[in-house]
Structures are given as C-alpha cells and as structure tokens.
Design a protein around this motif. Structure first.
Motif, PDB file in Angstrom:
ATOM      1  N   GLY A   1       0.803  -1.211   0.000  1.00 59.92           N
ATOM      2  CA  GLY A   1       0.000   0.000   0.000  1.00 59.92           C
ATOM      3  C   GLY A   1       0.841   1.268   0.000  1.00 59.92           C
ATOM      4  O   GLY A   1       1.897   1.333   0.633  1.00 59.92           O
ATOM      5  N   SER A   2       0.350   2.292  -0.714  1.00 61.45           N
ATOM      6  CA  SER A   2       1.094   3.546  -0.862  1.00 61.45           C
ATOM      7  C   SER A   2       0.528   4.666  -0.006  1.00 61.45           C
ATOM      8  O   SER A   2       0.764   5.825  -0.294  1.00 61.45           O
ATOM      9  N   GLU A   3      -0.233   4.338   1.054  1.00 57.56           N
ATOM     10  CA  GLU A   3      -0.860   5.398   1.840  1.00 57.56           C
ATOM     11  C   GLU A   3       0.140   6.069   2.780  1.00 57.56           C
ATOM     12  O   GLU A   3       1.227   5.550   3.023  1.00 57.56           O
ATOM     13  N   ARG A   4      -0.286   7.210   3.345  1.00 54.36           N
ATOM     14  CA  ARG A   4       0.555   7.930   4.289  1.00 54.36           C
ATOM     15  C   ARG A   4       0.575   7.217   5.633  1.00 54.36           C
ATOM     16  O   ARG A   4      -0.390   6.574   6.039  1.00 54.36           O
ATOM     17  N   THR A   5       1.715   7.356   6.353  1.00 56.53           N
ATOM     18  CA  THR A   5       1.836   6.709   7.659  1.00 56.53           C
ATOM     19  C   THR A   5       0.901   7.339   8.692  1.00 56.53           C
ATOM     20  O   THR A   5       0.477   6.675   9.628  1.00 56.53           O
ATOM     21  N   ALA A   6       0.584   8.637   8.513  1.00 50.43           N
ATOM     22  CA  ALA A   6      -0.319   9.287   9.465  1.00 50.43           C
ATOM     23  C   ALA A   6      -1.709   8.664   9.412  1.00 50.43           C
ATOM     24  O   ALA A   6      -2.390   8.548  10.432  1.00 50.43           O
ATOM     25  N   ARG A   7      -2.147   8.234   8.218  1.00 56.34           N
ATOM     26  CA  ARG A   7      -3.479   7.652   8.096  1.00 56.34           C
ATOM     27  C   ARG A   7      -3.504   6.187   8.501  1.00 56.34           C
ATOM     28  O   ARG A   7      -4.482   5.703   9.064  1.00 56.34           O
ATOM     29  N   SER A   8      -2.417   5.454   8.214  1.00 55.83           N
ATOM     30  CA  SER A   8      -2.394   4.036   8.575  1.00 55.83           C
ATOM     31  C   SER A   8      -2.121   3.813  10.056  1.00 55.83           C
ATOM     32  O   SER A   8      -2.335   2.711  10.563  1.00 55.83           O
ATOM     33  N   GLY A   9      -1.642   4.859  10.760  1.00 56.39           N
ATOM     34  CA  GLY A   9      -1.375   4.713  12.185  1.00 56.39           C
ATOM     35  C   GLY A   9      -0.195   3.807  12.470  1.00 56.39           C
ATOM     36  O   GLY A   9      -0.154   3.147  13.514  1.00 56.39           O
ATOM     37  N   ALA A  10       0.800   3.763  11.577  1.00 57.05           N
ATOM     38  CA  ALA A  10       1.939   2.865  11.741  1.00 57.05           C
ATOM     39  C   ALA A  10       2.851   3.373  12.851  1.00 57.05           C
ATOM     40  O   ALA A  10       3.162   4.563  12.927  1.00 57.05           O
ATOM     41  N   GLN A  11       3.291   2.442  13.715  1.00 52.05           N
ATOM     42  CA  GLN A  11       4.196   2.757  14.805  1.00 52.05           C
ATOM     43  C   GLN A  11       5.146   1.589  14.996  1.00 52.05           C
ATOM     44  O   GLN A  11       4.804   0.442  14.705  1.00 52.05           O
ATOM     45  N   GLY A  12       6.355   1.878  15.495  1.00 51.76           N
ATOM     46  CA  GLY A  12       7.303   0.821  15.783  1.00 51.76           C
ATOM     47  C   GLY A  12       7.728   0.079  14.526  1.00 51.76           C
ATOM     48  O   GLY A  12       8.207   0.661  13.553  1.00 51.76           O
ATOM     49  N   GLN A  13       7.541  -1.240  14.544  1.00 53.46           N
ATOM     50  CA  GLN A  13       7.919  -2.071  13.402  1.00 53.46           C
ATOM     51  C   GLN A  13       7.091  -1.737  12.173  1.00 53.46           C
ATOM     52  O   GLN A  13       7.583  -1.778  11.051  1.00 53.46           O
ATOM     53  N   ARG A  14       5.788  -1.403  12.386  1.00 52.36           N
ATOM     54  CA  ARG A  14       4.940  -1.037  11.238  1.00 52.36           C
ATOM     55  C   ARG A  14       5.460   0.246  10.582  1.00 52.36           C
ATOM     56  O   ARG A  14       5.393   0.405   9.365  1.00 52.36           O
ATOM     57  N   MET A  15       5.990   1.180  11.400  1.00 54.04           N
ATOM     58  CA  MET A  15       6.550   2.408  10.849  1.00 54.04           C
ATOM     59  C   MET A  15       7.790   2.115  10.017  1.00 54.04           C
ATOM     60  O   MET A  15       7.981   2.686   8.922  1.00 54.04           O
ATOM     61  N   LYS A  16       8.639   1.197  10.483  1.00 58.72           N
ATOM     62  CA  LYS A  16       9.823   0.812   9.723  1.00 58.72           C
ATOM     63  C   LYS A  16       9.419   0.177   8.397  1.00 58.72           C
ATOM     64  O   LYS A  16      10.011   0.470   7.348  1.00 58.72           O
TER      65      LYS A  16
END
Length: 697
Positions: free
Chosen positions: A508-523
């Motif tokens: 997926g090409s969405e923004r991290t702010a919308r997906s709520g990625a943190q930690g490993q998901r952010m990496k």
C-alpha cells in the motif's frame, strides 16, 4: 630622704598596681569581648534563621499569588492573541485567495492573449500530428480486427474442411469395404460358376451345344463382374485423390492460420509501440454499503476517471483503459491477455498493481477461489499454458518454471521455501545477454498445469507478510513478485525463445499518518514508501531521457529493470478506493499513474526486444525425406499415387512450418536476413530523413 624613698616606693607600687590592673582589665575585656562575640553570633544566627523562615514563607506566598495572577493574565492574553491571530489569518487567507484568483485569472487571460497573438499554427500542427497518429493507430487496429476476423474464418474453414475430409474418408472407407465385399462375392460367384462349368463338362448326357452356351453365359457374367470391379476401383481412386486434395487444402488453411497468427502478434507489438510500452489501466473498487452517495471517485467512461478533493474540485484523469465498479475479473483480464501472451514470443513482460491499502490491488492480481473471481495471476498462467499447448502443432515446445518472492524491508525472501526468513541473503543477477533477471538461492518449480500454478500461489499467499493497520486488518507489508520464466524451442528451425512474465502486487502507498503505523509497522511503511519513491524516480528519469537511470536504488526496480528500461513491455494497474476518507490517497495515486502514463518507451533504441537465440536445427524425419524425394517420380500403380501425394503434402507442410520463424542460424537464413535488412534500411532511410526534416522545422 625618707619621703623621697616613700614616694618612690609609692610610685613603684602604683606602677605595679597600674600594670596589674591593666593586665587584669585587658584579660577581662578580652573575655567580655569573646563572650559578646559569641552572644552576638548566636543572636545573629537565630535572627538569620527566623528571617530566612519568614522570607521563605513570604516568598512562597508571593510566588503562589504571582503564579495565579500570571496564569490568569496569560490565559486572557492567549485568548485575546488567538482571537486576533485567527481574525488576521482569516483576513490574510481571504486576501491571499482573492489575490491568487486574480493572479490566476490574469495569467489565464495573458495566456489566452499570448496564444491568440501567437496564432493557431502550433495547435493546428499538433492536431494534425495527433490526427495522423490516431489514423495510423486506427488503421493498425482495423487491420488487426480484419486479421482476427480472417483468422476466425480460416479456423472455421479449416475445421469444416477437416470435418468434410473426415466424412469423405469415412465414405471412401465404407465404399472400399463394400467394393471389397462385392469383389469377394463376385469372386465366390465366379468360383461357383467354374465349379458348375466343370460339373457340366463332366456330366453325362450333356450336349456340346448346351455346354458352350453355359460357358458363354459364364464368361459374359465374369466380364461384367470385372468391369464392375474396375469401375469400383476407379471410384475408389477418385475418392482417395479427393481426400488427398482435401488434405492439401487443410494444410494450406493451417499455413494461412499460422501466418495470420504471426501477423496478429506483429500487429499487437506495433500497436503496443504506438501506444507506448508503458500502459496504464485504472480500476475503481466498488463502494461499500452506504458509501454510494458519498463516493469521491467516478469512472466517467472507458478512458477517464475523476476524483473530488477536499475543496470540492473535480480532477479528471485519462488513461489507456478505465474499469468502473461494475467491471468483473474476466473483463479486466481480457484487456491484458494479449500482453500476457507476448511472453511466449520471447518478450519480457511486467504487470504491476499500485494503490493504497484496501483499494483492491490483491483482488485484481490474485482474486479469490477457482471460479469467476480469479485474478490476473491464475488467469495469466492458464492462458499461457493453453496458448503453449496450441502452438505445439506448429513445432514449438515450451518449458516453464516459476518462483515467488517478496521484498520486505529491502530484503528478498523466498515465499516457496518452507521456513525461509527475511534475513537470508539473496542477490539479483541480470542475464548477460539481456535476458530475464533471476534471484539467487530461491526455489524454482516447474509449471506444467493450472493446478500446479494455483498451488504455488496458495503457498506464497500463506507465507506473505501481512499485519493489521488502521486501514486494513490484513494489510500487505511487502511487495510480492510472481516470476514465470518461459523457454520455447522450435527444433526444425533451430530457434529458441526466452521470455519472462513478472506479475507484481505492490504494498500500500498510503501515508503513515493515516495508517497509524508505529514501531515495526513504521519501519515497514518507510521501506515501502522508499521503494515506491524509487519506482517513481526511475519513471521520471526515463521520461527525461537521462543517460543514467537509478535502477539499483531499490531491490524492486533492480529486479524489474529489464522490463522498465524499454527492452520489455510494462503495464500498470492503479487501484483507487471511492470513499471520502481516501480522496487524498486516490488523488495522489492517479497523479502518479498519469506521470507514468506520460513516459514513452516505444520506438528508437528503447523498443521492446525479443530474446531469441539460435540452436542446432533438427534433421527432418527420414519418412518425410523419402516421401519428398519419391513424390516426383510418378506412381507405380493405381493405388500408389494417393499415398505419394499425401506424403508429399506432409513433407511440404513440414517445410512450410520449418521456414516460418526464420532463425538467424538456419542454413540460407543469413543471406535472406541480409537482403531483408538492406530492403528495410532502404525503405526506412527516406522516412527517417523526412522525420528529421520535420523535427528540424
């Protein structure tokens, strides 16, 4: 004298007493001073302690009071400042908006005036070039449609001729059997007549005249049977000749069918080059229940799509093909089936899906189940296998192997190897002769049936890295690539084709702010966005015509470099979601797709190339050679001509099939290719000169 003595003594006593008193006074004074200093120090210490305690209490009270006053004053000042700043910002925004509108209107008016002053010559020239390009494309498409209709007609005619030949053959066989039965019956009757004649000759009391009459009658009957047998043999020979002619007609129709198929492929490649080797299809996911009235994405027609932004403005994009929410998987694959089959012709083909999480990328590529919901990957494998089976009667033999990998955090992982980890080291190896790239250490398995390919896809899907995000409970955290390597061999001509089909499901090409990625998901999200950004950089560099294209900045672009660089054929699927919350992501995806669609790879040095190599041609079968050499020597009897004719037709068909591909290493092919190349250069020289003159003008 005594008085003087007494006075001296008295003076001495007074001096002694004075000194004694002084020393005593000094001692007492020192003691008193020391005691006074101690009392003073004690009093000062007590006073200091009391003063410090009182000062601290006063300070705390004053600080508390001051803090309360400052907090209240700050709150009042902040509210006042915020109100003033908001009013200033609103006024400034209103003024800036009005200024921007005026500036845009001024620029538009100036542009219109400039365009009007400059004249419509450039516009007319561009329209003429576009009309010529469109006319050429329409002509090629019409020719392709005509060839398709001719192909269907020839196929139907060949089937009809084959059916008629089979029916004629059955009739001839039945007549031959009937003739053989009649011959046997006649021969039996003749034998019976001979027995009867002999019996008559040996019979006593029979007259010579009666015996002669019986012999004459028997001879007449035998002659009639012989004439009937000769006529029947003549009809059988005619039927065999008719069957041979029908077989030759069927062979001719099969040859026309092969030529039509070659023409279809050539026209498909020409159309692909005219449209540009990078084509873009857009697909809109159907809205969820309750979102029909609030959908921000609309499929206007088969080639355009619009998206509404937060300000309510509609942005319209045009692509090679647009699929609305009602399009099914079969309609989508029908548009890409011709591109998929190019891998059988020795081309490097890449098809990848791009879009945010939840837009339908994986559904487009993989689908669900084994029915009508199947995606592009299982349908493509089935189409390739069916086409390869159909090409066997032309002398082609295909072998296929497949591997399935994922790129997770810029690490390549084998999805077909049980227990494979992301930390395993795999490197990408490019073929030295411009062939298909491979990944070292991954498991490659033979693909011989649709069921085997479906098993590979199921195993890979179960091993793919997915995690839950705020946008999707099963969000893909990696790029997956289905790599199908195809090798086709035509033994009669000594030609080998090496093609590959790369089917890619991007993350997926969405923004991290919308997906709520943190930690490993952010990496993971950072690695995904980095590789997608590298993909965009590659297309931008190709579009600018840079000498150096940064393929190696990402494992994804490095693996797909032969397809993206112009030697192969590339198709991009951009998937968008219709809901209002995804309007910004949909707009970004469509803008990126429009940028990719503007990249022109066809023509010139970047034209798609077939990966063809020469091998030792196979020797023709002895039976065909014997039949070919004996066909011109005449028939040895009434039954030998049809057999020689059929053998000669089979040998002629074998020669036609072997001459079809025209490999570079076949005997006599070099001179023919040289003459064709010279003719092509002679034909292209005036066109290139005219094109250069047009470009200079």
């Amino acid at each position: 004298q005594m008085e003087m003595t007494s006075a001296k003594e008295r003076s001495a006593a007074v001096a002694d007493l004075k000194s004694t008193l002084e020393s005593t006074a000094a001692v007492k004074r020192a003691a008193l001073e020391a005691e006074a200093e101690g009392i003073k120090a004690t009093a000062l210490s007590e006073l200091k302690t009391r003063l410090q305690a009182a000062a601290a209490a006063d300070k705390e009270a004053a600080t508390t009071s001051l803090r309360a006053e400052m907090v209240a004053a700050a709150a009042r000042d902040r509210d006042t400042a915020l109100a003033m700043q908001q009013a200033e910002l609103e006024a400034e925004a209103k003024h800036a908006r009005a200024a921007a509108v005026r500036e845009a209107e001024d620029r538009a008016a100036e542009s219109r005036r400039a365009a009007h002053d400059a004249g419509d010559a450039a516009v007319t020239n561009a329209e003429e070039r576009a009309a010529q390009h469109k006319a050429r494309l329409d002509g090629v498409i019409a020719q392709l449609d005509s060839e398709k209709e001719e192909n269907h007609r020839v196929t139907a005619a060949a089937a009809e001729e084959a059916r008629a030949a089979a029916e004629d053959k059955a009739v001839v066989v039945a007549r031959a059997k009937a003739a053989e039965a009649a011959t046997a019956t006649i021969e039996a009757a003749a034998a019976q007549l001979r027995v009867t004649v002999e019996a008559l000759q040996s019979a006593q009391g029979a007259t010579e005249e009666k015996r002669m009459e019986q012999l004459v009658a028997a001879n007449k009957e035998i002659e009639a049977v012989k004439r009937q047998l000769a006529a029947e043999r003549g009809r059988v020979a005619e039927e065999v000749a008719s069957v041979a002619a029908t077989a030759e007609r069927v062979a001719e129709l099969e040859n026309q069918l092969m030529e039509a198929d070659d023409t279809r492929r050539a026209l498909h490649n020409q159309i692909q080059e005219l449209r540009g080797n990078v084509r873009v299809f857009a697909r809109m996911r159907p809205p969820k229940p309750g979102e029909e009235l609030t959908a921000t994405v609309k499929a206007l027609d088969g080639e355009s799509m619009s998206v509404t932004d937060r300000l309510g403005d509609d942005a319209v994009f045009s692509f090679d093909r647009v699929f609305g929410p009602s399009s099914n998987q079969g309609q989508v694959f029908e548009e890409v089936s011709q591109l998929v089959q190019s891998a059988l012709d020795g081309y490097k083909v890449c098809l990848f899906s791009y879009g945010q999480t939840g837009s339908g990328k994986t559904h487009t590529m993989l689908g669900a189940g084994d029915g009508d919901s199947r995606g592009i990957i299982p349908r493509a494998v089935q189409k390739v296998l069916e086409t390869a089976a159909a090409l066997r009667h032309k002398g082609y033999e295909y072998t296929m192997t497949a591997s399935y990998v994922e790129i997770y955090n810029e690490q390549v992982r084998d999805l077909l190897k049980p227990g494979a980890a992301h930390d395993e080291k795999h490197s990408i190896v490019s073929a030295p002769s411009g062939g298909c790239p491979t990944v070292t250490g991954v498991q490659c398995e033979a693909v011989e049936s649709v069921a085997a390919a479906a098993g590979l896809v199921r195993r890979a899907s179960a091993a793919r890295a997915v995690e839950a995000t705020q946008m999707n409970a099963q969000s893909s955290r990696s790029h997956t690539l289905f790599l199908l390597y195809i090798t086709g061999t035509h033994a009669a001509s000594g030609q080998q084709l090496n093609g590959c089909l790369n089917l890619v499901d991007l993350a997926g090409s969405e923004r991290t702010a919308r997906s709520g990625a943190q930690g490993q998901r952010m990496k993971e999200a950072c690695a995904i966005n980095k590789s997608l950004s590298c993909l965009g950089d590659v297309f931008m560099s190709i579009g600018r015509g840079d000498k150096h294209v940064p393929y190696r900045n990402s494992k994804l672009t490095h693996l797909l470099a032969p397809c993206l660089g112009g030697d192969g054929k590339t198709l991009m699927f951009v998937n968008v979601a219709p809901e209002t919350d995804s309007a910004e992501e949909s707009l970004c995806s469509l803008k990126f797709a429009a940028t990719v669609n503007a990249v022109e790879l066809g023509g010139g040095k970047t034209r798609a190339k077939r990966n063809v190599t020469a091998i030792a041609p196979a020797v023709a079968p002895a039976a065909a050679v014997a039949a070919s050499s004996g066909g011109g020597g005449g028939a040895g009897g009434s039954g030998g001509a049809p057999v020689d004719s059929a053998a000669a037709g089979a040998a002629s068909k074998a020669r036609r099939v072997s001459m079809m591909p025209l490999p570079p290493g076949a005997p006599g092919a070099a001179s023919r290719r040289q003459s064709m190349a010279v003719g092509k250069r002679v034909a292209e020289t005036p066109a290139k000169g005219a094109a250069s003159k047009t470009a200079k003008r």
